[in-house]
Design a protein around this motif. Structure first.
Motif, mmCIF file in Angstrom:
data_model
loop_
_atom_site.group_PDB
_atom_site.id
_atom_site.type_symbol
_atom_site.label_atom_id
_atom_site.label_comp_id
_atom_site.label_asym_id
_atom_site.label_seq_id
_atom_site.Cartn_x
_atom_site.Cartn_y
_atom_site.Cartn_z
ATOM 1 N N UNK A 190 8.093 10.685 3.927
ATOM 2 C CA UNK A 190 9.072 9.992 4.767
ATOM 3 C C UNK A 190 8.661 10.030 6.235
ATOM 4 N N UNK A 191 8.116 11.160 6.669
ATOM 5 C CA UNK A 191 7.671 11.298 8.057
ATOM 6 C C UNK A 191 6.516 10.341 8.350
ATOM 7 N N UNK A 192 5.568 10.268 7.418
ATOM 8 C CA UNK A 192 4.406 9.379 7.613
ATOM 9 C C UNK A 192 4.832 7.921 7.651
ATOM 10 N N UNK A 193 5.757 7.544 6.769
ATOM 11 C CA UNK A 193 6.198 6.150 6.729
ATOM 12 C C UNK A 193 7.050 5.806 7.947
ATOM 13 N N UNK A 194 7.852 6.759 8.410
ATOM 14 C CA UNK A 194 8.662 6.532 9.608
ATOM 15 C C UNK A 194 7.771 6.345 10.836
ATOM 16 N N UNK A 195 6.690 7.110 10.899
ATOM 17 C CA UNK A 195 5.743 6.969 12.011
ATOM 18 C C UNK A 195 5.112 5.579 11.989
ATOM 19 N N UNK A 196 4.723 5.120 10.805
ATOM 20 C CA UNK A 196 4.124 3.786 10.694
ATOM 21 C C UNK A 196 5.110 2.698 11.128
ATOM 22 N N UNK A 254 0.829 -1.205 0.000
ATOM 23 C CA UNK A 254 0.000 0.000 0.000
ATOM 24 C C UNK A 254 0.862 1.254 0.000
ATOM 25 N N UNK A 255 0.410 2.265 -0.731
ATOM 26 C CA UNK A 255 1.097 3.555 -0.717
ATOM 27 C C UNK A 255 0.091 4.689 -0.756
ATOM 28 N N UNK A 256 0.421 5.786 -0.105
ATOM 29 C CA UNK A 256 -0.415 6.988 -0.128
ATOM 30 C C UNK A 256 0.511 8.185 -0.325
ATOM 31 N N UNK A 257 0.083 9.141 -1.125
ATOM 32 C CA UNK A 257 1.003 10.199 -1.527
ATOM 33 C C UNK A 257 0.487 11.610 -1.257
ATOM 34 N N UNK A 258 -0.812 11.792 -1.158
ATOM 35 C CA UNK A 258 -1.366 13.136 -0.994
ATOM 36 C C UNK A 258 -1.429 13.505 0.486
ATOM 37 N N UNK A 259 -1.397 14.795 0.807
ATOM 38 C CA UNK A 259 -1.377 15.215 2.216
ATOM 39 C C UNK A 259 -2.518 14.632 3.041
ATOM 40 N N UNK A 260 -3.713 14.523 2.460
ATOM 41 C CA UNK A 260 -4.843 14.039 3.239
ATOM 42 C C UNK A 260 -4.852 12.521 3.415
ATOM 43 N N UNK A 261 -4.070 11.808 2.581
ATOM 44 C CA UNK A 261 -4.043 10.347 2.710
ATOM 45 C C UNK A 261 -2.777 9.813 3.389
ATOM 46 N N UNK A 286 -0.804 5.534 5.967
ATOM 47 C CA UNK A 286 0.327 4.622 6.141
ATOM 48 C C UNK A 286 0.259 3.978 7.521
ATOM 49 N N UNK A 287 -0.110 4.751 8.521
ATOM 50 C CA UNK A 287 -0.239 4.213 9.875
ATOM 51 C C UNK A 287 -1.516 3.412 10.045
ATOM 52 N N UNK A 288 -2.635 3.960 9.597
ATOM 53 C CA UNK A 288 -3.911 3.291 9.842
ATOM 54 C C UNK A 288 -4.038 1.990 9.052
ATOM 55 N N UNK A 289 -3.508 1.967 7.831
ATOM 56 C CA UNK A 289 -3.589 0.741 7.030
ATOM 57 C C UNK A 289 -2.705 -0.354 7.619
ATOM 58 N N UNK A 290 -1.509 0.030 8.050
ATOM 59 C CA UNK A 290 -0.593 -0.955 8.623
ATOM 60 C C UNK A 290 -1.144 -1.492 9.946
ATOM 61 N N UNK A 291 -1.742 -0.620 10.739
ATOM 62 C CA UNK A 291 -2.361 -1.069 11.992
ATOM 63 C C UNK A 291 -3.494 -2.047 11.702
#
Length: 210
Positions: free
Chosen positions: A128-134, A66-73, A77-82
């Motif tokens: 990168x920040x969103x993926x690091x958080x996940x 899964x990947x998300x690229x826009x600011x609102x999505x 990265x966190x919610x899908x992985x959870x």
């Protein structure tokens, strides 16, 4: 026969992971929201967030592409992985995550990540920040047999399949040519190898072109 499901299989990395796995004799199920455009033998037509434990029951591994690229999505990265971790919790099914390079460390003390360095492009920092958080949240999970696979810094969607790669750990590693580069096709080989023979449970690994 190894049985795997690839979530978000219609994406660029997902398609190549599916193809690599099918070519290697795996029994592959593509998890897609619309028509299946992959080489997978089977398909689950469902949104990731609607998947249930029964949907993923019995697979040897589930690949999260899964990947998300826009600011609102980006928070997805966190919610899908959870969500995937929750429905695989307590099972023997491995969760293999297609990760990012921004969270790789650039120092042996593991205090500075690639995304924190001066030359890291500003345009990629939110991702990168969103993926690091996940990844940080995934590290807290002891109930899931997860492996997070970071690509090299230069992750090339249309790069050639050389058939060779170098497996590394938490730190950004350059190859003999002084490059941090890998194609999606070679990355797919590393993912399938990890499922077939790897045992990096509860670890983040990384790959670079050899």
């Amino acid at each position: 026969m190894t049985s795997i499901a690839v979530v978000a299989a219609n994406g660029k990395s997902g398609k190549l992971i599916v193809k690599e796995a099918v070519d290697r004799g795996f029994d592959v199920t593509a998890v897609v929201r619309g028509d299946n455009h992959t080489a997978a033998q089977h398909a689950i037509i469902k949104d990731l967030f609607d998947l249930t434990a029964d949907d993923l029951k019995g697979f040897d591994a589930v690949v999260d592409a899964f990947g998300a690229w826009t600011p609102d999505t980006l928070p997805q990265h966190s919610t899908s992985l959870k969500h995937l971790a929750d429905i695989l919790s307590g099972t023997q099914t491995r969760l293999i995550v297609v990760g990012g390079a921004g969270s790789l460390y650039v120092d042996p003390e593991h205090t500075t990540q690639l995304a924190d360095t001066p030359n890291f492009p500003d345009s990629f920092k939110p991702l990168a920040t969103a993926m690091a958080k996940a990844l940080a949240e995934l590290r807290e999970r002891k109930d899931v047999r997860w492996t997070y696979v970071s690509p090299a810094a230069d992750f090339q969607a249309d790069g050639e399949r050389t058939g060779k790669y170098q497996l590394n750990g938490e730190e950004l590693t350059l190859n003999a040519a002084g490059e941090s580069i890998i194609s999606y096709a070679d990355y797919a080989i590393a993912i399938v190898d990890e499922i077939a023979t790897g045992n990096h449970i509860g670890e983040r690994i990384s790959v670079v072109r050899a």
